[in-house]
Design a protein around this motif. Sequence first.
Motif, PDB file in Angstrom:
ATOM      1  N   HIS A  17     -22.839 100.050 -24.841  1.00 27.72           N
ATOM      2  CA  HIS A  17     -23.314  99.602 -26.153  1.00 27.72           C
ATOM      3  C   HIS A  17     -24.096  98.308 -25.956  1.00 27.72           C
ATOM      4  CE1 HIS A  17     -20.380 102.419 -27.744  1.00 27.72           C
ATOM      5  NE2 HIS A  17     -20.830 102.191 -28.964  1.00 27.72           N
ATOM      6  N   ARG A  18     -25.302  98.273 -26.455  1.00 23.88           N
ATOM      7  CA  ARG A  18     -26.074  97.026 -26.440  1.00 23.88           C
ATOM      8  C   ARG A  18     -25.463  96.159 -27.549  1.00 23.88           C
ATOM      9  NH1 ARG A  18     -31.441  98.611 -25.649  1.00 23.88           N
ATOM     10  NH2 ARG A  18     -31.054  98.240 -23.469  1.00 23.88           N
ATOM     11  N   GLY A  87     -32.333  98.947 -31.000  1.00 22.39           N
ATOM     12  CA  GLY A  87     -31.298  99.514 -30.151  1.00 22.39           C
ATOM     13  C   GLY A  87     -30.012  98.720 -30.035  1.00 22.39           C
ATOM     14  N   ILE A  88     -29.726  97.850 -30.999  1.00 26.95           N
ATOM     15  CA  ILE A  88     -28.447  97.126 -30.975  1.00 26.95           C
ATOM     16  C   ILE A  88     -27.391  98.043 -31.576  1.00 26.95           C
ATOM     17  CG2 ILE A  88     -27.152  95.122 -31.800  1.00 26.95           C
ATOM     18  CD1 ILE A  88     -29.833  93.584 -31.814  1.00 26.95           C
ATOM     19  N   ASP A  89     -26.387  98.353 -30.790  1.00 27.37           N
ATOM     20  CA  ASP A  89     -25.339  99.281 -31.215  1.00 27.37           C
ATOM     21  C   ASP A  89     -24.144  98.581 -31.844  1.00 27.37           C
ATOM     22  OD1 ASP A  89     -26.645 101.551 -29.847  1.00 27.37           O
ATOM     23  OD2 ASP A  89     -26.027 100.518 -28.017  1.00 27.37           O
ATOM     24  N   GLY A 108     -26.884  93.049 -40.008  1.00 35.59           N
ATOM     25  CA  GLY A 108     -28.090  93.854 -40.147  1.00 35.59           C
ATOM     26  C   GLY A 108     -28.884  94.023 -38.869  1.00 35.59           C
ATOM     27  N   ARG A 109     -28.443  93.390 -37.799  1.00 39.86           N
ATOM     28  CA  ARG A 109     -29.122  93.562 -36.509  1.00 39.86           C
ATOM     29  C   ARG A 109     -28.823  94.926 -35.906  1.00 39.86           C
ATOM     30  NH1 ARG A 109     -33.136  91.212 -36.616  1.00 39.86           N
ATOM     31  NH2 ARG A 109     -32.614  91.278 -38.775  1.00 39.86           N
ATOM     32  N   THR A 110     -27.761  95.579 -36.385  1.00 40.69           N
ATOM     33  CA  THR A 110     -27.397  96.900 -35.877  1.00 40.69           C
ATOM     34  C   THR A 110     -27.637  97.963 -36.944  1.00 40.69           C
ATOM     35  OG1 THR A 110     -25.693  98.149 -34.705  1.00 40.69           O
ATOM     36  CG2 THR A 110     -24.940  96.821 -36.538  1.00 40.69           C
ATOM     37  N   ALA A 111     -27.571  99.220 -36.530  1.00 36.48           N
ATOM     38  CA  ALA A 111     -27.717 100.368 -37.443  1.00 36.48           C
ATOM     39  C   ALA A 111     -29.030 100.305 -38.216  1.00 36.48           C
ATOM     40  CB  ALA A 111     -26.517 100.444 -38.392  1.00 36.48           C
ATOM     41  N   GLY A 117     -24.239 102.070 -36.045  1.00 36.61           N
ATOM     42  CA  GLY A 117     -23.849 100.843 -35.376  1.00 36.61           C
ATOM     43  C   GLY A 117     -22.544 100.323 -35.939  1.00 36.61           C
ATOM     44  N   LYS A 118     -21.992  99.328 -35.254  1.00 31.40           N
ATOM     45  CA  LYS A 118     -20.721  98.740 -35.671  1.00 31.40           C
ATOM     46  C   LYS A 118     -20.874  97.231 -35.763  1.00 31.40           C
ATOM     47  CE  LYS A 118     -18.113 102.200 -33.158  1.00 31.40           C
ATOM     48  NZ  LYS A 118     -17.457 102.494 -31.913  1.00 31.40           N
TER      49      LYS A 118
END
Length: 139
Positions: A17-18, A87-89, A108-111, A117-118
Amino acid sequence: MKQDLYLYTLLLYHPKHRTLVFTNSISAVRRLTQFLQTLQLPALALHSNMEQKARLRSVERFSSPSSDPSSILVATDVAARGLDIKGIDFVIHYHSPRTADAYVHRSGRTARAGASGKSIIICAPEEVVGVTRLAAKVH
């Protein structure tokens, strides 16, 4: 420090996971980056005291398609806005965000763009009431 152990455990349980780890201080970014690197994890730092060239290099190394899919970027809120990192997971709030706005921007950096994302907040028992209030403002 227990918080470090929780962070390390989360990272081990979410391989490939990134991950973006948010802290509330530059000193915490420096300490955690060194801690994770000592544990052989691919951690990079990003904070406002870094020269612009070094910041860009960290973001590039973290987000490059050829980078390790388990890359970790340990950052202050300088990474919460204005950076388009795909691509931040996984987002880990090592320190609880100070405001609901910061929580939204960090998480908000993920998904993004339909991806999943989590986002997890690590907090001590005495922080639960504040974190619950923070989440209630958002949700």
